[in-house]
Design an enzyme around this catalytic site. Sequence first.
Site, PDB file in Angstrom:
ATOM      1  N   ALA A  65       1.027  -1.291  -0.019  1.00 24.00           N
ATOM      2  CA  ALA A  65       0.119  -0.007   0.072  1.00 24.00           C
ATOM      3  C   ALA A  65       0.816   1.087  -0.052  1.00 24.00           C
ATOM      4  O   ALA A  65       2.111   1.278   0.409  1.00 24.00           O
ATOM      5  CB  ALA A  65      -0.980  -0.133   1.127  1.00 24.00           C
ATOM      6  N   GLY A 110      -0.142  -5.186   0.937  1.00 18.08           N
ATOM      7  CA  GLY A 110      -1.317  -5.088   0.073  1.00 18.08           C
ATOM      8  C   GLY A 110      -1.106  -5.963  -1.296  1.00 18.08           C
ATOM      9  O   GLY A 110      -2.315  -6.330  -2.088  1.00 18.08           O
ATOM     10  N   GLU A 113      -1.803  -9.576  -0.806  1.00 16.85           N
ATOM     11  CA  GLU A 113      -3.249  -9.550  -0.325  1.00 16.85           C
ATOM     12  C   GLU A 113      -3.977  -9.668  -1.858  1.00 16.85           C
ATOM     13  O   GLU A 113      -5.054 -10.419  -2.273  1.00 16.85           O
ATOM     14  CB  GLU A 113      -3.757  -8.535   0.491  1.00 16.85           C
ATOM     15  CG  GLU A 113      -3.147  -8.621   1.900  1.00 16.85           C
ATOM     16  CD  GLU A 113      -3.795  -7.603   2.721  1.00 16.85           C
ATOM     17  OE1 GLU A 113      -4.780  -7.782   3.750  1.00 16.85           O
ATOM     18  OE2 GLU A 113      -3.357  -6.359   2.634  1.00 16.85           O
TER      19      GLU A 113
END
Length: 259
Positions: A65, A110, A113
């Site tokens: 992120a 992220g 993910e």
Amino acid sequence: MHDESLLYQFKDGIGVITINRLKVMNAIDYKSITMLSSLLDEITDTNIRCLIITGAGEKSFVAGADIKEMKDMNRSQGENLSRAGNGVMRKIELFQVPVIAAINGYALGGGLELALACDIRIASQNASFAMPESTFGIIPGYGGIQRLSRIIGQGRAREMIFTTRRFGAEEALPWGLVNAVYPLAELMPSAMDLAGRIASNAPIAIMSAKKIMNESVGLELSAADQLEREAFGNCFGTWDQREAMQAFVEKRKHGAFRG
């Protein structure tokens, strides 16, 4: 609407989404998340048979992120970001056709993910993986804790999240985190070949199988069996099923699947 930070190509039933934020190693911010969500909505009603997600360049899939954006967030803003991130990951997970993550470098936080939300993950030899969130005082917030545990098991998932250790594609392979590892130059051709093999099969059957796999998570076997029986029955009477079985009986090549 999406801009040059999110690229999309479509040909022969295969869509390719490229996260294109090279200056920040393809790190995803709130804007990227909302654009990706909108793009997935845009392509839902097309005749897509398989979707590939990758990162631009030769170093990074998605390097997490955007920390610069997150550093001044308060509790409410953090929760809203998690809600948005969880939403787009779930949208990928439930996307009507199989989604392949072509991991061409860093898949951190992220980014990992995002890869975990895909159905199939393949990686280049230079790919690396980690869940480094606790080094920034947070936890994985886009569904990564749940998916990682289900894919590689509780023990390894806890080790990854608690230690934040980074490791390469060859180690990720026996863990089941990725399905295959390729030289970087062969990654996208291999992803396209895999997508082509998926796209060549009966789309209703493929979509039904994915739907049942998603809906069966956490169900008792008897309830999952019921879902499978109903989906199996629904395949009968489709043009694809009739044509493919008739062609088999007649010892000829079946016509192109229509979906």
